[in-house]
Design an enzyme around this catalytic site. Structure first.
Site: not given
Ligand SMILES: [Zn+2]
Length: 344
Positions: A219-220, A240
């Site tokens: 994700e990052e 999130d």
């Molecule tokens: Zn996140």
């Protein structure tokens, strides 16, 4: 939410945070997730690129919840003539709020070395320019806690370009229930999802829709939610971190429901369903538009999946720094998921 599940949620959060997992170094956290889910009686799957999915049961209208377990971090970019390391950031690591953090450098053959992120020539009593602006290219470095004075010394330890630099999270819970740590984004939400899975298994509760979890691992760096979604899935919901800051209503004690971020608009009807679930559960929630944010489920749509998408999560302040949330924020997030999937 029964106290035993609150206790589990905080315990599993601490255990998730103890495992270094910058994007690209997620083998250890994968093993942890597989063991934890198998221990609850589930049969989790892994993705080739990295990622864990699991079917929690239920019939009809399959829905998948995402939490990401990858974090910010660094890779060794240069071994300086002093033996110190310059890093290339993984994700949106910020040199200003990482300076003075303890780190572990992990080599390709599994050795670990301690160090500290410091500005170069860091002694205030020596360096007249010690307060110059920080950046990873010029002046923030990893000072290894090893007897090294040259690049050759550091290379002799087995440290190479591309080795992972993992920051100490510094997890703690205060007397008022605040949770402080790096990487609450998004291990806080991942702890909520694991707790929901445990609740279903232990209480033998079947959700009213076929429910899947996906623990994503890129994700990052922007492509976590692009793969690993079975064709049957109709809705994807990212759990999130919710934004907390100037102009927004959410606090660390609330669950944030996001109708829009800088990546785009979330699905209108699905967002309404999440708001209705929050109201039904009596969850303390805020609707906020995030100024600088993109989520894994937006990546899912860009990858071409025909699904509805939504985003909720506990309020997290000082995101991508030394972050803060609150036990109530996690509980409120749990309440929305529970209310969305289970008729009491
Ligand atoms: Zn996140």
């Amino acid at each position: 939410m029964e106290q035993k599940y609150v206790d589990y949620m905080l315990d599993v959060l601490e255990r998730l945070l103890e495992i270094p997992s910058p994007s690209g170094y997620t083998g250890r956290i994968t093993e942890f997730l597989l063991k934890e889910l198998r221990g609850m009686g589930y049969e989790p799957n892994t993705l080739r690129k990295g990622g864990v999915t699991v079917d929690l049961g239920g019939e009809g209208s399959p829905v998948m919840f995402f939490g990401h377990v990858d974090t910010l971090g660094g890779a060794v970019a240069t071994i300086k003539s002093s033996g110190a390391l310059m890093l290339s950031n993984i994700g949106g690591l910020n040199p200003n709020n990482t300076e003075t953090e303890n780190v572990i450098v992990i080599t390709r053959d599994g050795q670990e070395y301690e160090g500290t992120l410091q500005v170069a020539n860091a002694s205030t009593h020596v360096n007249p320019n010690v307060n110059n602006p920080r950046n990873f290219r010029d002046n923030v470095e990893v000072l290894l806690d090893e007897f090294v004075t040259s690049a050759a010394d550091t290379e002799a330890l087995g440290i190479q370009h591309g080795d992972f630099i993992c920051l100490e999270p510094r997890f703690r819970i205060t007397s008022k229930g605040y949770i402080k740590s790096r990487f609450l984004d998004d291990k806080a939400s991942s702890a909520v999802l694991l707790t929901f899975a445990k609740y279903l298994a232990e209480e033998k509760v079947t959700p009213k829709r076929n429910t899947w979890l996906s623990f994503t691992m890129f994700e990052e760096i922007g492509h976590g939610g692009a793969t690993g979604i079975p064709d049957i899935i109709e809705d994807v919901i990212a759990v999130d971190m919710g934004c907390v800051g100037q102009g927004l209503k959410c606090t660390e004690r609330m669950v944030s429901i996001c109708p829009k971020d800088s990546g785009g608009i979330y699905h209108y009807d699905l967002t309404n369903e999440l708001i209705a679930a929050a109201k039904k559960a009596g969850a303390d929630y805020a609707l906020d538009v995030y100024p600088m944010y993109g989520s894994d489920v937006e990546v899912t749509l860009r990858a071409g999946f025909d699904v509805r998408h939504g985003l909720i999560g506990p309020g997290v302040y000082a995101s991508h720094g030394y972050e803060r949330t609150h036990i109530d924020g996690l509980k409120n997030t749990y309440k929305v998921i529970h209310s969305y999937l289970i008729d009491d």
